[in-house]
Design an enzyme around this catalytic site. Structure first.
Site, PDB file in Angstrom:
ATOM      1  N   LYS A   1       3.790  -7.669  12.098  1.00 21.09           N
ATOM      2  CA  LYS A   1       2.677  -7.472  10.976  1.00 21.09           C
ATOM      3  C   LYS A   1       2.993  -9.331  10.437  1.00 21.09           C
ATOM      4  CE  LYS A   1       2.372  -5.480   6.703  1.00 21.09           C
ATOM      5  NZ  LYS A   1       2.097  -4.256   6.174  1.00 21.09           N
TER       6      LYS A   1
ATOM      7  N   ARG B   1      -1.125   4.732  13.264  1.00 16.68           N
ATOM      8  CA  ARG B   1       0.068   3.976  14.121  1.00 16.68           C
ATOM      9  C   ARG B   1      -0.380   4.305  15.952  1.00 16.68           C
ATOM     10  NH1 ARG B   1       4.259   7.219  11.752  1.00 16.68           N
ATOM     11  NH2 ARG B   1       3.928   6.766   9.194  1.00 16.68           N
TER      12      ARG B   1
ATOM     13  N   ARG C   1       0.867  -1.066   0.285  1.00 16.55           N
ATOM     14  CA  ARG C   1      -0.199  -0.226  -0.259  1.00 16.55           C
ATOM     15  C   ARG C   1       0.803   1.419   0.096  1.00 16.55           C
ATOM     16  NH1 ARG C   1      -2.422   1.168   3.982  1.00 16.55           N
ATOM     17  NH2 ARG C   1      -4.766   2.344   3.483  1.00 16.55           N
TER      18      ARG C   1
HETATM   19  O1  LIG Z   1       0.958  -4.541   3.749  1.00 16.87           O
HETATM   20  C1  LIG Z   1       1.282  -4.156   2.105  1.00 16.87           C
HETATM   21  O2  LIG Z   1       1.696  -2.684   2.005  1.00 16.87           O
HETATM   22  C2  LIG Z   1       0.256  -4.852   1.106  1.00 16.87           C
HETATM   23  C3  LIG Z   1       1.080  -5.652   0.517  1.00 16.87           C
HETATM   24  C4  LIG Z   1       0.126  -7.502  -0.410  1.00 16.87           C
HETATM   25  C5  LIG Z   1       1.215  -7.751  -0.203  1.00 16.87           C
HETATM   26  C6  LIG Z   1       0.718  -8.421  -1.807  1.00 16.87           C
HETATM   27  S1  LIG Z   1       2.226  -9.645  -2.155  1.00 16.87           S
HETATM   28  C7  LIG Z   1       1.007 -10.435  -3.659  1.00 16.87           C
HETATM   29  C8  LIG Z   1       0.112  -8.931  -4.586  1.00 16.87           C
HETATM   30  N1  LIG Z   1       1.332  -8.824  -5.101  1.00 16.87           N
HETATM   31  C9  LIG Z   1       1.277  -7.437  -5.164  1.00 16.87           C
HETATM   32  O3  LIG Z   1       2.576  -6.717  -5.632  1.00 16.87           O
HETATM   33  N2  LIG Z   1       1.594  -6.986  -3.438  1.00 16.87           N
HETATM   34  C10 LIG Z   1       0.066  -8.060  -2.922  1.00 16.87           C
END
Ligand SMILES: O=C(O)CCCC[C@@H]1SC[C@@H]2NC(=O)N[C@@H]21
Length: 267
Positions: free
Chosen positions: A130, A265, A65
């Site tokens: 996390k 946060r 994100r």
């Molecule tokens: O925590 C976050 O910011 C979200 C992370 C999301 C990662 C997943 S891995 C599979 C899918 N492909 C990506 O490029 N991102 C999501």
């Protein structure tokens, strides 16, 4: 386990875990791609009514994100995306990413993981660290109903020297369970729960799942700060409303924060 002898993803093994539900999915696994979300966003949807799933042993340009990267090493994490069609609407359906978090949380709880919590809008924490992140994006191609591409990254066994950036710290499944499942079993279990929760959500919307999300709210009644492009708010986390918006009790009264590009946060 060294990182050269990890269990590779295998569509047949995932289908075996799914059992009769396997027919609901169109499963593809690849050793490597840039980002499973990017691939599914760019692949035209089939009309066969199945949920397209793409999983990769490794992503070279995984996305998180707010423009962040999601790093991956073979065997260190499960990374996959699915394309889910919802009733035609111009916007992302309310609360969808929270429902996805709930499905991940239920999967972990069924495996015996303790201390599973959800951090609004879409992180899965174990005792405050996390374990998994969720990226939900709207995919719309001309002439076709819109769909959500739901990407999930879950840490299985991070390398000791992993350079992972997180304000809250990170954890992996190997730290949570004495005998963690391999990626194929875990993916099958996650898809089963996602199917269940997305069905419920399609039938009854987020209000039917709101209480289950709130039970796992990592920041319930705690002082928090919201950081976003145009806003910075401080207050006490008062849960979420029927749209999945975060409720914040501030000195000026209750504020509602939609899940755009903001992060939360502890204050
Ligand atoms: O925590 C976050 O910011 C979200 C992370 C999301 C990662 C997943 S891995 C599979 C899918 N492909 C990506 O490029 N991102 C999501």
């Amino acid at each position: 386990m060294s990182h050269s002898d990890f269990e590779a993803l295998d569509a047949g093994a995932v289908a075996a875990v799914l059992g009769e539900l396997a027919g609901q999915f169109s499963l593809a696994v690849v050793p490597e791609c840039d980002s499973t979300n990017s691939r599914l966003m760019e692949t035209p949807a089939d009309d066969d009514g199945r949920i397209a799933v793409l999983a990769a042993d490794r992503q070279t340009a995984g996305r998180g994100r707010r423009g962040r990267s999601w790093l991956s090493w073979p065997g260190a994490g499960l990374t996959f995306s699915l394309r889910w069609h919802f009733m035609p609407a111009p916007h992302m359906p309310a609360g969808l990413s929270l429902v996805v978090g709930l499905a991940v949380a239920r999967t972990l709880e069924e495996l015996g993981v303790e201390g599973v919590q959800l951090k609004w809008p879409n992180d899965v924490l174990i005792h405050g660290k996390k374990l998994a992140g969720i990226l939900v994006e709207l995919s719309s191609s001309r002439g076709r109903p819109p769909a959500a591409v739901i990407g999930i990254g879950l840490n299985l066994r991070l390398p000791a020297d992993a350079q992972v950036e997180s304000a809250t710290g990170v954890t992996d499944l190997a730290a949570c369970l004495a005998a963690p499942p391999g990626p194929n079993r875990l993916l099958g279990l996650l898809l089963g729960q996602l199917h269940h929760f997305l069905d419920l959500y399609a039938a009854a919307g987020f209000p039917a799942l709101r209480a289950a999300w709130q039970q796992r709210n990592a920041f319930a009644d705690l002082p928090v700060r919201i950081f976003g492009e145009a806003q910075e708010l401080a207050g006490t986390c008062a849960g979420v409303d029927d749209d999945g918006a975060l409720l914040l009790d501030t000195p000026e009264g209750r504020r509602r924060v939609l899940s755009g590009e903001v992060s939360l946060r502890l204050a």
